[in-house]
Design a protein around this motif. Sequence first.
Motif, mmCIF file in Angstrom:
data_model
loop_
_atom_site.group_PDB
_atom_site.id
_atom_site.type_symbol
_atom_site.label_atom_id
_atom_site.label_comp_id
_atom_site.label_asym_id
_atom_site.label_seq_id
_atom_site.Cartn_x
_atom_site.Cartn_y
_atom_site.Cartn_z
ATOM 1 N N GLY A 356 0.816 -1.210 0.000
ATOM 2 C CA GLY A 356 0.000 0.000 0.000
ATOM 3 C C GLY A 356 0.846 1.255 0.000
ATOM 4 N N THR A 357 1.927 1.274 0.775
ATOM 5 C CA THR A 357 2.816 2.436 0.791
ATOM 6 C C THR A 357 3.507 2.616 -0.548
ATOM 7 O OG1 THR A 357 3.196 2.042 3.154
ATOM 8 C CG2 THR A 357 4.735 3.497 2.011
ATOM 9 N N HIS A 358 3.909 1.511 -1.157
ATOM 10 C CA HIS A 358 4.535 1.591 -2.484
ATOM 11 C C HIS A 358 3.565 2.171 -3.500
ATOM 12 C CE1 HIS A 358 7.232 0.292 -5.782
ATOM 13 N NE2 HIS A 358 6.110 0.014 -6.417
ATOM 14 N N TYR A 359 2.315 1.751 -3.464
ATOM 15 C CA TYR A 359 1.314 2.269 -4.397
ATOM 16 C C TYR A 359 1.097 3.767 -4.189
ATOM 17 C CZ TYR A 359 -3.401 3.347 -6.046
ATOM 18 O OH TYR A 359 -4.484 3.942 -6.639
ATOM 19 N N ARG A 360 0.967 4.195 -2.930
ATOM 20 C CA ARG A 360 0.711 5.614 -2.670
ATOM 21 C C ARG A 360 1.908 6.477 -3.049
ATOM 22 N NH1 ARG A 360 -1.886 3.053 1.649
ATOM 23 N NH2 ARG A 360 0.000 3.183 2.944
ATOM 24 N N ARG A 361 3.113 5.940 -2.891
ATOM 25 C CA ARG A 361 4.291 6.709 -3.298
ATOM 26 C C ARG A 361 4.319 6.907 -4.811
ATOM 27 N NH1 ARG A 361 8.104 3.582 -1.630
ATOM 28 N NH2 ARG A 361 8.927 2.874 -3.630
ATOM 29 N N ARG A 362 3.922 5.880 -5.559
ATOM 30 C CA ARG A 362 3.853 6.033 -7.013
ATOM 31 C C ARG A 362 2.781 7.042 -7.402
ATOM 32 N NH1 ARG A 362 8.150 4.804 -9.589
ATOM 33 N NH2 ARG A 362 6.808 5.120 -11.414
ATOM 34 N N ARG A 363 1.662 7.064 -6.695
ATOM 35 C CA ARG A 363 0.631 8.054 -6.990
ATOM 36 C C ARG A 363 1.134 9.459 -6.694
ATOM 37 N NH1 ARG A 363 -4.637 6.859 -7.727
ATOM 38 N NH2 ARG A 363 -4.544 8.994 -8.524
ATOM 39 N N ASP A 364 1.893 9.604 -5.604
ATOM 40 C CA ASP A 364 2.433 10.930 -5.256
ATOM 41 C C ASP A 364 3.425 11.421 -6.301
ATOM 42 O OD1 ASP A 364 0.903 10.878 -2.975
ATOM 43 O OD2 ASP A 364 2.519 10.164 -1.682
ATOM 44 N N ARG A 365 4.061 10.493 -7.007
ATOM 45 C CA ARG A 365 5.011 10.881 -8.051
ATOM 46 C C ARG A 365 4.310 11.249 -9.367
ATOM 47 N NH1 ARG A 365 10.116 6.613 -7.667
ATOM 48 N NH2 ARG A 365 10.794 7.174 -5.551
ATOM 49 N N GLY A 366 3.007 11.097 -9.408
ATOM 50 C CA GLY A 366 2.267 11.506 -10.593
ATOM 51 C C GLY A 366 1.678 10.374 -11.404
ATOM 52 N N ASP A 367 1.847 9.103 -10.988
ATOM 53 C CA ASP A 367 1.267 7.984 -11.732
ATOM 54 C C ASP A 367 -0.251 7.969 -11.578
ATOM 55 O OD1 ASP A 367 3.772 7.243 -12.465
ATOM 56 O OD2 ASP A 367 3.848 5.405 -11.270
ATOM 57 N N TRP A 368 -0.917 7.588 -12.663
ATOM 58 C CA TRP A 368 -2.337 7.316 -12.566
ATOM 59 C C TRP A 368 -2.545 6.026 -11.780
ATOM 60 C CZ3 TRP A 368 -6.023 10.676 -14.366
ATOM 61 C CH2 TRP A 368 -5.590 11.690 -15.217
ATOM 62 N N HIS A 369 -3.799 5.754 -11.431
ATOM 63 C CA HIS A 369 -4.088 4.554 -10.631
ATOM 64 C C HIS A 369 -3.601 3.292 -11.333
ATOM 65 C CE1 HIS A 369 -6.306 1.465 -8.449
ATOM 66 N NE2 HIS A 369 -6.882 1.113 -9.582
#
Length: 408
Positions: A356-369
């Motif tokens: 979950g933390t890895h996913y949220r970090r990717r979202r914070d970097r600008g990745d779409w879901h």
Amino acid sequence: MIYCGIDWAERHHDVALVDDTGQLLAKRRITDDAAGYKMLLDLLAEYGDTQDAPIPVAIETSRGLLVAVLRAGVRKIFAVNPMAAARYRDRHGTSRKKSDPGDALVLANILRTDMPMHRPLPADSDLARAVAVLARAQQDATWNRQQISNQVRSLLREYYPAALDAFAPWQNGLCRPAARELLKVAPTPARAAALTRSQIRSALKRAGRSRGIDAETDRIREVFQAQYAHQPQLVEDALGKQMLALLRQLEAACLAADELADAVEETFPQHPDADVILSFPGLGIQLAARVLAEIGDDRQRFADARGLKAYAGSAPVTRASGKKHHVARRMVKNDRLNHAGYLWAFSAITASEGAGTHYRRRRDRGDWHAAAQRHLFNRMIGQLYQCLKTSELFDEQRAFPSDLAVAA
């Protein structure tokens, strides 16, 4: 060295054998039965096929009894895509002529010239192949069930919105036995409005419901007796008959999906890799069986984790030419494994703190879901490759050390 090409058909198969120089040594047409298979094996043995030095075979399919007979032993079978074989055919002539014996010769020459560029069928165990059959069949049955459910839902919207409102609180409403029993009793809104409490209660009991029946009966009866627009009576009756026909298909699809799910739950835990795959967060028996079905248990199938990631479609594709550089998602992939990976990553986001933390970090970097989820799947399937290689269970502390530190 001798190479064999087989042009597969429904009733007969054309076989061609060539040597290193491309000279045609033999050609045969065999029937699709035990006698034809024996003729093929005798032909291969005549030209030096042995257990120690089997003749490689190229064919345009990876399934069927013919492939099963050829896979016995250590022989390498190359399933060549028909589109790729058609491109090779153009190398030998420009007239675009086509014949079954000619296609068999083309397939044999593909192995003679480009065998290292093609992958043989994986040497999976019989148990892994049995899991693959059941897992893929269960996945197909699930998709078929959802497709028919969508058809029923679309039809109910045309004349019977009360049924959709009554089943809305239920998860996967139209596929539930209670919904199907009620639709059998009342296929039209007029008949639904006339249902008594005892009739609704009996339908719920036949569907297997045992708790909260009285409250649910009152709620459903209130919805059925509410005010809705209606089709003309003759049209409504005709639509009700159409809905009952679709309902029979839906019941058969639900039964098939449930029976195949039980078969998967019985077979998959017997595989030696089951414990390793199930140790990963987000994977239950059904989803884990789909993952095993697509990657198999042949440890030599993928040279490294990068090959598995490319096969799953999680690794991106880089296109570079001069000053142009473009990174895009992979379109050519194993669609079944990619679909399983989407569900796996989606479940792992909540099942694992590190994921979950890895996913949220990717979202914070600008990745779409979808991109962030695909990145998570790419990382976890690489970890699965290493765990299967070393027969180790998933360890979240080793899998997501930096993510867990950030979460802490």
